[in-house]
Design a protein around this motif. Structure first.
Motif: not given
Length: 590
Positions: A217-224
């Motif tokens: 999440a901190a790395s910017g990955c999408s919720p999907a």
């Protein structure tokens, strides 16, 4: 010996034992198989010695159990399941036709189960992927737990009353088109989906609490993407439950096919048991057992494939999520359910449950009969009250027997683990069919059948408690001071095991009562004029359009019992999950 190998040996042993029992059904029945065959063909023919001798010679029934079992296995290897005692035709074609119907129904039910499971765990998955999942929150809701606790026959009855009788949307009986598959598939799939969804939703909070989820999440990955990875992480630990669900579907098919008059393998087995057609019964039970065993084996293979070579022998179990203390509403649910059950039982016990008044048959609710009357004019409220004593009283006896057996077997951990694996391969209804074929239908046979599959989980729990207690440091000190094994057993080990095991047995009582009710509904348990809830429901079901209250009264009591079981078990789990989250010092102090 690895745990996987032990489980495989236990399953094979259970399968071999069940196959042996199936092959010996003509001998285990305790009656002359030739006489049973003669009665199955014609109840009026005189059982002369010449006629019985001719039947024994024709079917090889005059030999002992070893020869009987050997002949059955030999025929099985040749693809010959024998000849029906009633129709005189070969058994195998009928079994294959019924299996085709059941497989189609189970496939539709499994699709329903996956859809229900997705709906149950979707909110948890979305909140976890977005980082808004409340720590310590419950993964699944009360609705999912309630669905998982309901027996398939009860869901089928409720769906039939609501969607077929009242609304007229779907046909209530038969198997003539795709529309006839909807209600049976829902009846089988909804409880299975509630179970899968509850397990998945309860496992996901622990997955999202792992460090990788926060890093992604901190790395910017999408919720999907995070949600997909969380599902892949949770699925291997849940795949074995897919096998259990498939085994449960084989047992549920027996009841659901009976409710909706579906010509599948489950209904074929029940019909063969009622007609004493032992060759057809042998073939039907064999098909059900092999289907469940194949599903369990496939689930294990899928799990090993998902884990890969490096983790194939690993447990990969997810830690349970810490549960928040229940609110006032959740604490009130078991109290309300218990109050309704006690009040209805007490009121019904003051009334006459056996008097027949054909002039009042299928009467609606009135002051004289608050819940109406059944098909022969008996008071439904009285039947509900007296049925509680029969249903719950028998369940209490099964719990007591299971507890005593578990206490003995629990001191042999290997035997307890093997017994648990064996019980997982045989649904209660299959055990009941075998017992009914050997001893005849009745409450004693239903008690024995449910007890056969109820004590192994308690034995596994007892074995874990025994191992944990024996490994305690204070017992090592007791041995060093010269304490005898009897002293340690009576003063330390047994007191540490009996308490938690007794609470476990009490928590299983409502589920056992529901299992007994399902056998009564199928005609394998209590017999008329008993007021047992499952039997009362079965007797009133053909008249559901004229007297729905006679059906809804026992169905409502069973649903209330299921709600009580779910809420009580949920509350009982909270102290254990909270204690796991405490530091060791706090746990010891508690």
């Amino acid at each position: 010996m690895g745990r996987g190998l032990q489980a495989g040996i236990a399953r094979l042993s259970a399968l071999a034992l069940v196959l042996a029992v199936v092959g010996l059904l003509p001998w285990l029945s305790g009656r002359d198989p030739a006489l049973a065959l003669l009665r199955a063909r014609s109840a009026e023919q005189e059982p002369t010695e010449e006629a019985l001798r001719a039947i024994r010679e024709e079917h090889g029934l005059g030999e002992g159990p070893a020869a009987l079992l050997g002949g059955w296995f030999t025929g099985l290897l040749r693809g010959d399941l024998g000849t029906s005692w009633v129709s005189g035709g070969p058994v195998l074609p009928g079994v294959l036709d019924a299996m085709a119907v059941s497989l189609a129904l189970m496939g539709a039910a499994f699709a329903v189960a996956l859809a229900v499971a997705a709906l149950v765990c979707a909110p948890v998955l979305v909140r976890g992927a977005r980082g808004t999942l409340r720590p310590g929150g419950s993964g699944s809701g009360a609705l999912a737990a309630m669905l998982a606790a309901l027996p398939e026959f009860l869901v089928g009855v409720v769906l039939m009353v609501a969607l077929a009788v009242w609304l007229g949307w779907l046909p209530p009986y038969g198997w003539r088109g795709p529309e006839h598959m909807v209600l049976p598939a829902l009846a089988m799939g909804v409880p299975a989906g509630g179970l899968l969804g509850r397990l998945a939703a309860d496992a996901l909070p622990a997955v999202f609490a792992e460090r990788w989820a926060g890093l992604w999440a901190a790395s910017g990955c999408s919720p999907a993407r995070i949600a997909g990875a969380a599902l892949r992480r949770a699925v291997p630990a849940l795949v074995p439950q897919l096998g259990m669900v498939a085994v449960g579907l084989t047992g549920g098919a027996v009841a659901v096919e009976t409710v909706f008059s579906v010509p599948g393998i489950g209904r074929t087995a029940i019909g063969a048991a009622e007609a004493r057609d032992l060759p057809l019964l042998q073939g039907s039970v064999l098909a059900l057992v092999l289907l469940g065993a194949a599903a369990g084996t496939a689930a294990q293979a899928l799990r090993a494939l998902l884990l890969g070579p490096g983790l194939r022998d690993a447990a990969l179990a997810l830690p349970p999520p810490p549960s928040a203390p229940p609110g006032p509403l959740r604490r009130a649910v078991p109290v309300v359910c218990a109050a309704v059950l006690v009040a209805a039982t007490a009121w019904g016990l003051t009334r006459d449950a056996l008097t027949v008044d054909t002039g009042l048959r299928l009467a609606g609710p009135s002051w004289a009969h608050p819940l109406g009357t059944d098909a022969v004019g008996r008071d439904v409220l009285a039947r509900v009250g007296h049925g509680a004593v029969s249903t719950i009283g028998t369940a209490a006896l099964v719990c007591l027997l299971s507890l005593l057996i578990a206490l003995v077997v629990g001191f042999r951990p290997t035997l307890a683990a093997g017994a648990s694996e064996a019980a997982n391969a045989v649904p209660p209804v299959i055990a009941a069919i075998l017992v009914a074929a050997a001893t005849g239908p009745g409450q004693a046979g239903a008690l024995a059948a449910v007890a056969l599959v109820s004590w192994p989980p308690l034995a596994a729990h007892a074995a874990a408690l025994v191992q944990e207690t024996r490994a305690a440091a204070y017992l090592s000190a007791q041995r060093a001071f010269g304490a005898t094994p009897v002293w340690i057993l009576t003063r330390h080990t047994l007191p540490a095991v009996i308490g938690p095991l007794s609470r476990h047995a009490v928590l299983r009582l409502p589920g056992i009562a529901l299992a007994l009710a399902s056998l009564g509904f199928l005609g394998l348990g209590a017999q008329p004029p008993s007021a047992e809830w499952g039997l009362s429901l079965s007797e009133s079901l053909p008249y559901v359009e004229r007297a729905p209250s006679a059906v809804l009264a026992p169905a409502g009591m069973l649903m209330m019992l299921a709600a009580f079981a779910v809420s009580l078990s949920t509350l009982a789990d909270v102290p254990r999950t909270v204690s796991r989250a405490r530091p060791p010092g706090d746990r010891a102090a508690a």
